[in-house]
Scaffold this active site. Structure first.
Site, PDB file in Angstrom:
ATOM      1  CB  VAL A 131      -0.929  -0.195   1.525  1.00  0.00           C
ATOM      2  CG1 VAL A 131      -1.815   1.341   1.541  1.00  0.00           C
ATOM      3  CG2 VAL A 131      -1.537  -1.500   1.178  1.00  0.00           C
ATOM      4  CB  CYS A 147      -7.812  -7.792   2.130  1.00  0.00           C
ATOM      5  SG  CYS A 147      -6.137  -6.197   1.712  1.00  0.00           S
ATOM      6  NE  ARG A 175       0.614  -9.701   2.518  1.00  0.00           N
ATOM      7  CZ  ARG A 175       1.429  -8.667   2.647  1.00  0.00           C
ATOM      8  NH1 ARG A 175       0.489  -7.171   3.843  1.00  0.00           N
ATOM      9  NH2 ARG A 175       0.471  -7.923   2.082  1.00  0.00           N
ATOM     10  CG  ASP A 232       9.498  -0.345   5.848  1.00  0.00           C
ATOM     11  OD1 ASP A 232       8.345   0.052   4.733  1.00  0.00           O
ATOM     12  OD2 ASP A 232       9.409  -0.785   6.574  1.00  0.00           O
ATOM     13  CB  THR A 287      -4.038  -3.918  10.230  1.00  0.00           C
ATOM     14  OG1 THR A 287      -4.036  -3.690   9.384  1.00  0.00           O
ATOM     15  CG2 THR A 287      -3.945  -2.088  10.809  1.00  0.00           C
TER      16      THR A 287
END
Ligand SMILES: NC(=O)c1ccc[n+]([C@@H]2O[C@H](COP(=O)([O-])OP(=O)(O)OC[C@H]3O[C@@H](n4cnc5c(N)ncnc54)[C@H](O)[C@@H]3O)[C@@H](O)[C@H]2O)c1
Length: 396
Positions: free
Chosen positions: A11, A253, A321, A30, A84
Site C-alpha cells: 500500500v 485482506c 501471506r 519504513d 494490521t
C-alpha cells in the site's frame, strides 16, 4: 506538498508513487532498513511498480526512502500504511499501527494532516490514533486503501477513494491531497463510515467466496460441475455476481479484515455469524482439497511424489501471506506424500526453493500464474486443479 508515508509495503509504496507522480515530494518511511536501502537504489519490491519509475522519481528528488524518524519532521501530510494483521487468537493486532503513532508522537510536534490508510475496524482513527496524539493540533482523516495488487484495470488513480475526517478541515486537506492523483473522491460523514466500508467490502468477498467454496463441495457430491453452474447462473443479467471456488483465501485482506469486524461486533454484543462461518469454510478448503486428491488417486497418497503448483495466494503476484498453499502442502505431507512446490514468482518460501516443474505422480494446482505451461502441469499422472484453468483435470 511534503508527504511522508509510514510503511513502504504494497500500500505505502503504491501511494508513494501516486503522490510522486502528482509532483509531491515524497518520503517513504519504513522500519525495514534493508527495504529502505533497496528502494533508494530504485529497486521496487511490488508488482505493478517498475524499477524505472522509482528510479526516475529518485533522480528527480520526488521520492526517497528513509528509516530515520526525524525525516518525518516538516511533512504537510503523513499517511500511515502499516500492517494490521491478526494475533495468534485471530484478534486484531494493532501493534504496528500503535508503533507508527508513537513515532509521530515523538517526532512530529507541529500540526500535520495525518491520514490512516491501514485497514482496521470503525473507531480506529478516533480511538487508536487521534486519542494517542493529543497536545498538537493535528488534522485526522481516514482513507482506507482499496488497492488490488496485480490488477491492471483498477489502480490508485481510477479506484474511487473514500475520505472521512474528524473535522471538516481534515476532509478538505485530505481531499486536496488525494485529488491530486485520484480521479474520484467520495466524502463520507465520518471516519467510522470510511473504515467500516472498507471492511464490509472485504467481508462481502470473504462470505461470497466461502459460499461458493461450500457450494463446490455440494455440487461435487451431487455430480454437477460447479463452474458450469456458476457460468449458467451468471447469465442472469441482474441480482447475481459470480465468485469462483479455490483452495481457500489468502493475502493480507480477505482472510484478515472480516475478523476486525467480528471483533467490534463482539464488543457491541452482536454475533458476526456469517464471518465466523465463512472463516470456517475457507480455512477448511485445504483439507477438502487434500481429501479429494486422496480419493482421486484411489485412497492413499503415502509415498507418492506431489508437486504443488503456484503457492502465492493469487495469480501474477508473489505474495504468500495467509496463502492456502501452506496448509495444502502440510496436509499432503501429513498423509505421507513427498511434496515439492513450484512457483518461480515466489522463489524461496518457508526455507524451501521453488522446484522445477517436472512430471510427478500428482500435481495440485493452487494458483495458476500465466508463465506456467498447462502442458507441463499435465505431464503429471494425476492433476487436481483448484483454479478452473486446466482443461480435463479433476478439481473444484
Ligand atoms: N496488500 C493489499 O492488497 C492491501 C489492500 C488494501 C489495504 N491494505 C491494508 O494496508 C495496510 C498495509 O498493508 P500492506 O499490504 O502494504 O503491508 P506490507 O506488509 O506490504 O507493508 C507494510 C510495511 O510497513 C512497514 N512497517 C511496519 N511497522 C512499521 C512502523 N512502525 N513504521 C514504519 N514502517 C513499518 C513494514 O516494514 C512493511 O514494509 C494494512 O492495513 C492492509 O490491511 C492492504
Amino acid at each position: 506538498m511534503r508527504v511522508a508515508i509510514i510503511g513502504q509495503g504494497y500500500v505505502g509504496l503504491t501511494i508513494a508513487v501516486g503522490a510522486a507522480s502528482a509532483g509531491h515530494s515524497v518520503l517513504g518511511f519504513d522500519v525495514n532498513k534493508g527495504l529502505v536501502a533497496k528502494l533508494n537504489e530504485g529497486a521496487s519490491h511490488i508488482e505493478g511498480i517498475n524499477d524505472s519509475v522509482l528510479a526516475e522519481f529518485i533522480s528527480s528528488h520526488r521520492y526517497s526512502a528513509s528509516f530515520e524518524p526525524t525525516d518525518l519532521v516538516g511533512s504537510d501530510v503523513i499517511v500511515i500504511a502499516v500492517p494490521t494483521p491478526l494475533n495468534s487468537e485471530r484478534n486484531p493486532d494493532l501493534s504496528y499501527l500503535h508503533a507508527a503513532v508513537d513515532l509521530i508522537k515523538q517526532h512530529v510536534k507541529s500540526p500535520t494532516l495525518i491520514v490512516n490508510e491501514s485497514t482496521s475496524y470503525p473507531g480506529t482513527l478516533r480511538k487508536e490514533i487521534a486519542a494517542r496524539l493529543t497536545g498538537v493540533d493535528h488534522l485526522f482523516a481516514s482513507s482506507p486503501e482499496r488497492v488490488d495488487p496485480g490488477n491492471a484495470l483498477w489502480g490508485t488513480k481510477n479506484t474511487p477513494r473514500l475520505i472521512g475526517g474528524l473535522s471538516q478541515e481534515a476532509v478538505i486537506k485530505a481531499t486536496e491531497f488525494y485529488e491530486s492523483f485520484c480521479d474520484t473522491i467520495i466524502e463520507v460523514s465520518s471516519p467510522e463510515v470510511a473504515e467500516a466500508a472498507k471492511i464490509f467490502e472485504n467481508t462481502f468477498r470473504q462470505v461470497n467466496i466461502a459460499l461458493v467454496n461450500e457450494f463446490a463441495q455440494i455440487a461435487d457430491a451431487l455430480g454437477i460441475s460447479t463452474r458450469e453452474v456458476i457460468e449458467a447462473a451468471a447469465t442472469k443479467p441482474y441480482g447475481f455476481m459470480p465468485f469462483t471456488p479455490g483452495a481457500g483465501v489468502g493475502g493480507h485482506c480477505i482472510p484478515v479484515d472480516p475478523s476486525y469486524l467480528a471483533h467490534v461486533a463482539d464488543q457491541v454484543g452482536i454475533p458476526a455469524t456469517f464471518i465466523k462461518r465463512a472463516n470456517e469454510v475457507n480455512l477448511g478448503m485445504p483439507a477438502y482439497v487434500v481429501k479429494r486428491v486422496v480419493a482421486g488417486v484411489g485412497g492413499s497418497i503415502a509415498g507418492k511424489s506431489v508437486v504443488v503448483v503456484g503457492v502465492s495466494y493469487k495469480p501474477e503476484i508473489a505474495d504468500v501471506r495467509e496463502t492456502p498453499a501452506a496448509a495444502v502442502i502440510d496436509l499432503l505431507r501429513e498423509q505421507g506424500a513427498n511434496v515439492v512446490w513450484h512457483d518461480d514468482l515466489v522463489g524461496t518460501w518457508r526455507g524451501e526453493q521453488s522446484a522445477p516443474l517436472a512430471a510427478h505422480e500428482i500435481a495440485v494446482v493452487v494458483t495458476k500464474h500465466g508463465y506456467v505451461s498447462v502442458d507441463a502441469i499435465n505431464a503429471s499422472q494425476y492433476v487436481f486443479d483448484c483454479t478452473g484453468t486446466i482443461p480435463g483435470a479433476d478439481g473444484i
